[in-house]
Scaffold this active site. Structure first.
Site, PDB file in Angstrom:
ATOM      1  N   ASP A 106      45.118  47.553  26.525  1.00  0.00           N
ATOM      2  CA  ASP A 106      44.801  46.792  27.711  1.00  0.00           C
ATOM      3  C   ASP A 106      44.782  45.279  27.217  1.00  0.00           C
ATOM      4  O   ASP A 106      45.048  45.083  25.922  1.00  0.00           O
ATOM      5  CB  ASP A 106      43.367  47.024  27.806  1.00  0.00           C
ATOM      6  CG  ASP A 106      42.540  46.316  28.804  1.00  0.00           C
ATOM      7  OD1 ASP A 106      43.593  45.894  29.766  1.00  0.00           O
ATOM      8  OD2 ASP A 106      41.416  46.543  29.254  1.00  0.00           O
ATOM      9  N   GLU A 107      44.613  44.159  27.915  1.00  0.00           N
ATOM     10  CA  GLU A 107      44.857  42.673  27.380  1.00  0.00           C
ATOM     11  C   GLU A 107      46.153  42.562  26.782  1.00  0.00           C
ATOM     12  O   GLU A 107      46.107  41.854  25.311  1.00  0.00           O
ATOM     13  CB  GLU A 107      43.688  42.468  26.449  1.00  0.00           C
ATOM     14  CG  GLU A 107      42.305  42.674  27.206  1.00  0.00           C
ATOM     15  CD  GLU A 107      41.932  41.385  27.929  1.00  0.00           C
ATOM     16  OE1 GLU A 107      42.610  40.572  28.170  1.00  0.00           O
ATOM     17  OE2 GLU A 107      40.540  41.714  28.466  1.00  0.00           O
ATOM     18  N   GLN A 113      46.022  34.940  31.564  1.00  0.00           N
ATOM     19  CA  GLN A 113      44.873  35.010  30.660  1.00  0.00           C
ATOM     20  C   GLN A 113      45.189  34.980  29.316  1.00  0.00           C
ATOM     21  O   GLN A 113      44.410  35.549  28.532  1.00  0.00           O
ATOM     22  CB  GLN A 113      43.799  36.206  31.120  1.00  0.00           C
ATOM     23  CG  GLN A 113      43.164  36.244  32.379  1.00  0.00           C
ATOM     24  CD  GLN A 113      42.412  37.172  32.615  1.00  0.00           C
ATOM     25  OE1 GLN A 113      41.192  37.187  31.875  1.00  0.00           O
ATOM     26  NE2 GLN A 113      42.688  38.216  33.680  1.00  0.00           N
ATOM     27  N   LYS A 159      42.345  46.095  36.071  1.00  0.00           N
ATOM     28  CA  LYS A 159      43.273  46.666  35.022  1.00  0.00           C
ATOM     29  C   LYS A 159      42.463  47.651  33.914  1.00  0.00           C
ATOM     30  O   LYS A 159      42.697  48.516  33.693  1.00  0.00           O
ATOM     31  CB  LYS A 159      43.833  45.313  34.035  1.00  0.00           C
ATOM     32  CG  LYS A 159      44.826  44.518  34.995  1.00  0.00           C
ATOM     33  CD  LYS A 159      45.378  43.305  34.182  1.00  0.00           C
ATOM     34  CE  LYS A 159      44.187  42.264  33.517  1.00  0.00           C
ATOM     35  NZ  LYS A 159      43.473  41.687  34.721  1.00  0.00           N
ATOM     36  N   THR A 160      41.057  46.847  33.536  1.00  0.00           N
ATOM     37  CA  THR A 160      40.344  47.658  32.713  1.00  0.00           C
ATOM     38  C   THR A 160      40.103  49.143  33.334  1.00  0.00           C
ATOM     39  O   THR A 160      40.107  50.201  32.445  1.00  0.00           O
ATOM     40  CB  THR A 160      39.547  46.963  32.116  1.00  0.00           C
ATOM     41  OG1 THR A 160      39.832  45.740  31.593  1.00  0.00           O
ATOM     42  CG2 THR A 160      38.446  47.615  30.999  1.00  0.00           C
ATOM     43  N   ARG A 162      35.293  34.915  35.635  1.00  0.00           N
ATOM     44  CA  ARG A 162      34.392  35.781  34.988  1.00  0.00           C
ATOM     45  C   ARG A 162      33.109  35.915  36.085  1.00  0.00           C
ATOM     46  O   ARG A 162      32.362  36.694  35.987  1.00  0.00           O
ATOM     47  CB  ARG A 162      33.574  35.253  33.644  1.00  0.00           C
ATOM     48  CG  ARG A 162      34.492  35.033  32.298  1.00  0.00           C
ATOM     49  CD  ARG A 162      35.431  36.406  32.283  1.00  0.00           C
ATOM     50  NE  ARG A 162      36.630  36.064  33.008  1.00  0.00           N
ATOM     51  CZ  ARG A 162      37.399  37.216  33.021  1.00  0.00           C
ATOM     52  NH1 ARG A 162      37.024  38.410  32.620  1.00  0.00           N
ATOM     53  NH2 ARG A 162      38.700  36.864  33.659  1.00  0.00           N
TER      54      ARG A 162
HETATM   55  N1  LIG Z   1      39.211  49.934  43.588  1.00  0.00           N
HETATM   56  C1  LIG Z   1      38.098  49.105  43.384  1.00  0.00           C
HETATM   57  N2  LIG Z   1      36.950  49.345  44.109  1.00  0.00           N
HETATM   58  C2  LIG Z   1      35.929  48.827  43.749  1.00  0.00           C
HETATM   59  N3  LIG Z   1      35.580  48.071  42.552  1.00  0.00           N
HETATM   60  C3  LIG Z   1      36.512  47.962  41.732  1.00  0.00           C
HETATM   61  C4  LIG Z   1      37.792  48.590  42.059  1.00  0.00           C
HETATM   62  N4  LIG Z   1      38.787  48.182  41.083  1.00  0.00           N
HETATM   63  C5  LIG Z   1      38.031  47.564  40.174  1.00  0.00           C
HETATM   64  N5  LIG Z   1      36.534  47.244  40.607  1.00  0.00           N
HETATM   65  C6  LIG Z   1      35.616  46.483  39.969  1.00  0.00           C
HETATM   66  O1  LIG Z   1      36.131  45.096  39.705  1.00  0.00           O
HETATM   67  C7  LIG Z   1      35.682  44.561  38.873  1.00  0.00           C
HETATM   68  C8  LIG Z   1      36.787  44.189  37.870  1.00  0.00           C
HETATM   69  O2  LIG Z   1      37.452  45.052  37.241  1.00  0.00           O
HETATM   70  P1  LIG Z   1      38.178  45.268  35.832  1.00  0.00           P
HETATM   71  O3  LIG Z   1      37.094  44.701  34.904  1.00  0.00           O
HETATM   72  O4  LIG Z   1      38.804  46.502  35.613  1.00  0.00           O
HETATM   73  O5  LIG Z   1      39.305  44.294  36.017  1.00  0.00           O
HETATM   74  P2  LIG Z   1      40.436  43.596  35.174  1.00  0.00           P
HETATM   75  O6  LIG Z   1      41.587  43.518  35.711  1.00  0.00           O
HETATM   76  O7  LIG Z   1      40.384  44.297  33.961  1.00  0.00           O
HETATM   77  O8  LIG Z   1      39.620  41.987  34.920  1.00  0.00           O
HETATM   78  P3  LIG Z   1      40.109  41.157  33.791  1.00  0.00           P
HETATM   79  O9  LIG Z   1      41.180  40.448  34.198  1.00  0.00           O
HETATM   80  O10 LIG Z   1      38.937  40.055  33.671  1.00  0.00           O
HETATM   81  O11 LIG Z   1      40.151  41.874  32.382  1.00  0.00           O
HETATM   82  C9  LIG Z   1      34.842  45.521  37.988  1.00  0.00           C
HETATM   83  O12 LIG Z   1      33.551  45.154  38.243  1.00  0.00           O
HETATM   84  C10 LIG Z   1      35.405  46.701  38.443  1.00  0.00           C
HETATM   85  O13 LIG Z   1      34.418  47.983  38.367  1.00  0.00           O
HETATM   86 MG   LIG Z   2      39.898  43.827  31.698  1.00  0.00          MG
END
Ligand SMILES: Nc1ncnc2c1ncn2[C@@H]1O[C@H](COP(=O)(O)OP(=O)(O)OP(=O)(O)O)[C@@H](O)[C@H]1O
Ligand SMILES: [Mg+2]
Length: 668
Positions: free
Chosen positions: A228-229, A259, A43-44, A607
């Site tokens: 975000d969030e 979350q 997402k981020t 995490r």
């Molecule tokens: N398509 C992708 N290919 C490889 N790595 C990825 C891809 N998408 C995300 N990642 C990696 O996966 C991890 C999680 O990504 P991110 O932090 O953006 O997720 P999130 O959904 O925001 O997580 P959270 O719910 O904890 O906020 C990061 O290390 C990111 O670099």
């Molecule tokens: Mg995130």
């Protein structure tokens, strides 16, 4: 031609390593979009890449407004965008920092006496102000707790309700007293040209609601809005989002309702569920692949969160390796918990892992104490995230008070602090006399103190008053820019350093902290160029405890589960997974409470990239003696096939390594 080529190459980088669903979310052009997705699904990454994508496609960076949960997350986002497109977008921040900037422009529209020089009061300033109000009303803290009133005021504000009405609806006892204190508090805030944290959002929403011209101006300015969030937005933030998005409704929200862990601060995760009714044309994207964790971790987290009844059903899978099972370690007490952790951390270090790859989570701040004892004994370097903020330290608050007074002459909370620091013969009675005279002449008290005709206005003219008046004039006469030079000059003028060296038992630490602040100011000036003292003070006021995590330093990080949101670490240890802590005893009486605690555990588990260890103690020492503990009910909800239980029977005081360095090269 050259330009088009540049845009195309940049875009290739921006769109690298994205799944189809992520790509859709990044490149979506117009209209509302909701990205609902599980933990670690990118997402981020989507928000960051989207900002870069929009810029690469020709959107001006200042037309993008992106809001996230912490300053740290916002700064990381800016840096990544800058790496991708060579420009750091300005309007990426927290709701609070964005609103603070908005109010610097527009607060005078409210015509309530406040102006652009306004000060932001944090919770300790708020507490001081409430105590002043109680004193004015001849009340004591035992009649009416400042913390309780602050909480009620905050709830009313975050729900955008009239404070007095809210008090009479919600407070069963003492509503009249609460009302008096709350009214006095609001009046004093206005008189002192100050706002509290909730006001930043509330007053922004008020201006945007009441002034269509301003609203339209901002709606036109910000063509794209990203959040975000989103699951942790409260009612007020939600209103702001709606006020800011114009007719095109280019609002892009990402979140994970599983979350949502801030309902105690007014967050309402139904905002995410209601997005489609608010924006019927919204495009919804689901991201289901997790890129962070092993299959074992995702399986455990999925099974756990499925126990929640109030949720949007969604799947999360990963193609990462299977990984090792979740270890559940039962220890006899808190000292053994720390001992087990220290041993495991040493083992991981021997295997070649860095301390920065490890994080220890707990439910409440107090739980860090026994862990810190263990870490200190074993000489393991650690950082406690979200502990006493650097900016809450006495010497730092003192120095900031001098600076705040220089910017905002109506700030009585700071004036009082200054007077206490100076120890210059201005006691509470003298200060009250000054305030009364200033009120008579309808001017801020610091302005009175700086006037040429002070003696005539003040009527009486004792030596302390003359002396203090000269001192204030000299403070005001110091230059306002550049910020690092102003701060050095104010420090010199305040005599603070000499005072600390002469009188303080912890002089060395305090002096070092002030030097640290001066160094930070230098770097602030380097990064922000032509900034004013007010810009600097605003930045400092908005740094939250969640921003203190230093991901570069080679320390084990200790933090509450709430602080862990959005972060990731290869090795995660969740301690104190016991009834009473997780779920917390305050939350066990309602189904919603239990579900939120389960989400908190879910946040903790997700995490981890490689390994999760969960610890619980069978007993703990409390202030009433020793206490038997039960493992958390959530442990029974983890699927057996990915859990490995272990009982740690050994109870032995960890060896004391206090003297001399150990194999971490660290001596405590
Ligand atoms: N398509 C992708 N290919 C490889 N790595 C990825 C891809 N998408 C995300 N990642 C990696 O996966 C991890 C999680 O990504 P991110 O932090 O953006 O997720 P999130 O959904 O925001 O997580 P959270 O719910 O904890 O906020 C990061 O290390 C990111 O670099
Ligand atoms: Mg995130």
């Amino acid at each position: 031609m050259g330009d088009t080529h540049a845009i195309m190459t940049i875009s290739a980088d921006i769109l690298r390593d994205l799944t189809d669903a992520q790509l859709e979310a990044v490149t979506h052009r117009q209209g509302p979009m909701l990205v609902v997705a599980g933990a670690g699904s990118g997402k981020t990454r989507v928000v960051t890449r989207r900002i870069a994508y929009l810029i690469a496609q020709g959107t001006r960076p200042d037309q993008i407004l992106a809001m996230t949960f912490t300053n740290k997350a916002a700064n990381e986002m800016k840096e990544r965008v800058a790496t991708l497109v060579g420009i750091a977008p300005r309007n990426v921040g927290t709701f609070h920092s964005c609103c603070a900037r908005f109010l610097r422009q527009d607060i005078e529209r409210l015509k309530d006496g406040r102006n652009r020089q306004y000060t932001i009061y944090d919770s300790s300033d708020q507490n001081t102000l409430l105590k002043h109000c109680l004193k004015d009303l001849n009340l004591r803290s035992s009649d009416c707790s400042p913390n309780d009133v602050a909480q009620v005021i905050s709830r009313a504000k975050t729900q955008r309700q009239d404070i007095v009405e809210y008090i009479h609806n919600q407070c069963r006892y003492d509503a009249d007293t609460y009302e008096k204190v709350a009214i006095a508090y609001e009046t004093r805030l206005r008189q002192q040209n100050a706002v509290d944290f909730d006001d930043l959002l509330l007053l922004t929403a008020k201006i945007l609601s009441e002034y269509p011209i301003v609203r339209e101006m901002y709606q036109t300015r910000f063509k794209y809005l990203l959040i975000d969030e989103y699951q942790d937005t409260n009612h007020l933030q939600y209103d702001l989002m709606k006020l800011l998005c114009g007719e095109e409704q280019n609002v892009h929200a990402t979140g994970d309702p599983d979350q949502s862990i801030y309902s105690w601060r007014g967050a309402d995760y139904t905002n995410i569920m209601n997005f489609t009714s608010d924006f019927p044309d919204a495009r919804i994207v689901r991201l289901e692949q997790n890129y962070r964790s092993t299959q074992c971790i995702i399986h455990a987290a999925n099974e756990l969160i499925h126990q929640n009844a109030f949720r949007l059903d969604k799947d999360l899978f990963t193609e990462n390796e299977i990984g090792s099972p979740i270890r559940v370690i039962s220890v006899p007490d808190e000292a053994s918990e720390a001992l087990w952790l220290c041993r495991r951390i040493s083992e991981l270090c021997t295997e070649g892992h860095s301390l920065r790859d490890m994080a220890v989570f707990y439910r409440t701040n107090g739980q860090s104490r026994s862990l810190e004892d263990g870490f200190m004994r074993m000489g393991i370097p650690y950082q406690v995230v979200g502990n006493l903020r650097f900016y809450d330290r006495k010497e730092i608050k003192d120095l900031l008070a001098f600076l705040r007074l220089k910017c905002n002459p109506a700030d009585l909370v700071s004036l009082q602090r200054v007077v206490t620091c100076l120890n210059c013969g201005v006691g509470p009675k003298n200060l009250a006399a000054l305030v009364a005279t200033a009120e008579q002449h309808a001017m801020p008290v610091f302005d009175l103190l700086c006037r040429d005709d002070f003696a005539a206005l003040f009527g009486k003219n004792p030596a302390w008053a003359q002396h203090f008046c000269q001192w204030c004039r000299a403070l005001r006469a110091l230059p306002d820019q550049p910020v690092d030079e102003v701060i050095a000059a104010v420090l010199e003028h305040s005599g603070l350093m000499q005072n600390i060296i002469a009188k303080d038992d912890n002089a060395d630490d305090r002096v070092e902290n002030i030097h640290e602040l001066l160094a930070q100011v230098k770097s602030f000036v380097t990064n922000h160029g032509d900034c004013t003292l007010i810009d600097y003070l605003q930045e400092v006021s908005l740094i939250s405890d969640l921003d203190t995590y230093d991901s570069e330093a080679d320390y084990v990080s200790l933090m509450t589960l709430h602080c862990a949101k959005g972060l990731e670490f290869p090795f995660v240890f969740i301690t104190g997974v016991e009834e009473g802590y997780l779920p917390h005893q305050h939350s066990v009486n309602t189904a919603n409470g239990i579900e939120e605690e389960r989400r908190l555990f879910y946040v903790g588990l997700t995490r981890a990239k490689a390994e999760v260890t969960v610890l619980f103690a069978r007993g703990r020492f409390t202030w009433t003696g020793s206490d038997q503990r039960e493992p958390s009910r959530f442990l029974a909800e983890l699927p057996e096939e990915v859990v490995q239980q272990q009982i740690f029977k050994h109870r032995q005081a960890p060896p004391n390594h206090r003297r001399g360095a150990n194999h971490f090269g660290y001596s405590s």
